[in-house]
Design a protein around this motif. Structure first.
Motif, PDB file in Angstrom:
ATOM      1  N   GLU A  89       9.039   4.516  -1.171  1.00 45.47           N
ATOM      2  CA  GLU A  89       8.616   4.274   0.205  1.00 45.47           C
ATOM      3  C   GLU A  89       7.518   5.224   0.660  1.00 45.47           C
ATOM      4  O   GLU A  89       6.848   4.949   1.656  1.00 45.47           O
ATOM      5  N   GLY A 133       4.795   5.563  -0.793  1.00 44.69           N
ATOM      6  CA  GLY A 133       3.567   4.798  -0.980  1.00 44.69           C
ATOM      7  C   GLY A 133       2.466   5.560  -1.682  1.00 44.69           C
ATOM      8  O   GLY A 133       1.345   5.059  -1.833  1.00 44.69           O
ATOM      9  N   THR A 134       2.741   6.779  -2.153  1.00 45.78           N
ATOM     10  CA  THR A 134       1.711   7.598  -2.790  1.00 45.78           C
ATOM     11  C   THR A 134       1.933   7.757  -4.291  1.00 45.78           C
ATOM     12  O   THR A 134       1.088   8.321  -4.981  1.00 45.78           O
ATOM     13  N   LYS A 173       9.887  -0.412   6.307  1.00 49.46           N
ATOM     14  CA  LYS A 173       8.698   0.171   5.687  1.00 49.46           C
ATOM     15  C   LYS A 173       7.699  -0.921   5.311  1.00 49.46           C
ATOM     16  O   LYS A 173       6.492  -0.726   5.347  1.00 49.46           O
ATOM     17  N   LYS A 218       3.307  -2.329   6.250  1.00 49.57           N
ATOM     18  CA  LYS A 218       2.322  -2.725   5.254  1.00 49.57           C
ATOM     19  C   LYS A 218       1.779  -4.119   5.521  1.00 49.57           C
ATOM     20  O   LYS A 218       0.621  -4.418   5.218  1.00 49.57           O
TER      21      LYS A 218
END
Length: 390
Positions: free
Chosen positions: A247, A249-250, A278, A282
């Protein structure tokens, strides 16, 4: 001259397997439990050479019908699958190395359908309850174990075997020389994980934690009973940690696998259950990002109303000091709504953290909870609309 044929019963084979094969495995203790269960079977006295596929199917069905004395429910399909895998390996070793059977009767027998992987996520309130309990616990190890489990995705066994000489607090790396899948790995430590370790008083060598597996299991069970939390395993913290890594996202899936130690990406997927909240962000992409940030925080919060001699008092449970007062319930609710909206907007302006709803630790009867919407409109009489029972 004919060679003498070796004979061995299933029970004898299981005992020899435990002494020769299981003892070399990292999961020796767990496999010993499975062997002990199979040794109680009425088929344990039968010669391994005489087993056929229907016999294995009978063992399977009998085990599935048995009651687990600890839980009071039937033996789980996952347990029976593991026992069948053990039997299959036993018959292979018996055929190839010991010469006590001619074939593997487990090969063509259907295994019970695997249960779906657990998708238990730790709620925000549960996390706060657990951390507060652990922080006040007389054994400081418990708090640090929970923090590291959530922050690093390490397995329970890996955490309990941590040694100070393998932890570099400056570089924020924990080295695991011996893991479940047989390979070593380095686990990055978040600032929160590092600070938790420092609280223990860093040493140059020795075990980091004093807990044994059974000791931690007992402490965990007692804690959940006292907090009233149901169906949460310590291993679920690893699920939670893996999901949070996704979560962020990196990180890509290979980087997460390097941290968690999963060799199979399919297994890693089973541990990961992304929160829909989450994904909503997006879906919107970068459109109206500022508006998204504001609106995402202007949501209903739980509150309770109490009648006092001076009038009605409404408290918003997730915040200290956000209170509405009025001579009537409508006035008190309106006052609380205004106070909540003002607090949220000031926090956004000052970039202060805002808790998500339903993280309060106070014991409140659910039937008394109302949801206070900071954006709801007021009627002519001053009664907020959008006010619903929890």
């Amino acid at each position: 001259m004919m060679h003498e044929t070796k004979e061995m019963t299933l029970g004898e084979g299981l005992i020899l397997y435990r002494q020769k094969i299981s003892i070399l495995k990292k999961g020796y203790v767990q496999e010993s439990y499975r062997i002990a269960s199979l040794l109680k079977s009425r088929h344990a006295s039968k010669k391994m050479r005489d087993f056929r596929s229907p016999d294995i199917a009978t063992i399977r069905d009998e085990r599935l019908a048995q009651i687990n004395s600890r839980t009071g429910t039937c033996i789980s399909p996952s347990t029976v699958r593991l026992e069948m895998s053990l039997l299959s390996n036993l018959f292979d070793v018996g055929r190839i190395e010991w010469g006590v059977c001619d074939s593997n009767p487990v090969t063509n027998v259907r295994k019970p359908k695997a249960a779906p992987g657990r998708d238990r996520r730790l709620t925000a309130r549960e996390e706060r309850q657990i951390l507060r309990y652990c922080h006040a616990h007389p054994t400081a190890d418990l708090y640090v174990l929970v923090v590291l489990a959530i922050e690093t995705a390490m397995r329970q066994g890996e955490l309990l075997k941590l040694e100070w000489e393998h932890i570099n607090l400056q570089r924020r790396i924990a080295h695991l020389p011996d893991t479940k899948n047989g390979s070593k790995r380095d686990v990055p430590l978040s600032l929160k994980a590092r600070d938790a370790l420092i609280q223990l008083g860093a040493k140059t060598k020795g075990q980091v934690f004093s807990y044994t597996a059974n000791g931690l299991k007992s402490a965990w069970r007692i804690m959940l009973q006292r907090l009233g939390i149901e169906d949460l395993h310590f291993h679920d913290l690893r699920h939670e940690a893996c999901s949070r890594l996704f979560e962020l996202g990196t990180l890509d899936i290979m980087e997460i696998a390097a941290i968690s130690g999963h060799k199979s990406l399919a297994m890693l997927k089973r541990y990961t259950h992304l929160k829909a909240a989450k994904l909503v962000k997006k879906l919107e992409g970068n459109k109206h990002r500022g508006q998204q940030v504001v609106i995402s925080h202007l949501v209903p919060y739980p509150a309770v109303a109490n009648q006092t001699p001076a009038g009605v008092v409404v408290r918003v449970l997730d915040f200290e000091g956000i209170v509405g007062r009025g001579a009537t319930a409508e006035q008190a609710l309106q006052s609380a709504q205004d106070a909540l909206l003002r607090h949220l907007m000031v926090s956004l302006r000052d970039k202060r953290p805002i808790p998500a709803p339903d993280q309060y630790l106070e014991q409140v009867d659910d039937s008394e909870i109302i949801m206070l919407d900071p954006l709801c409109l007021s009627t002519a009489q001053g009664t907020p609309t959008g006010l619903t029972l929890f």
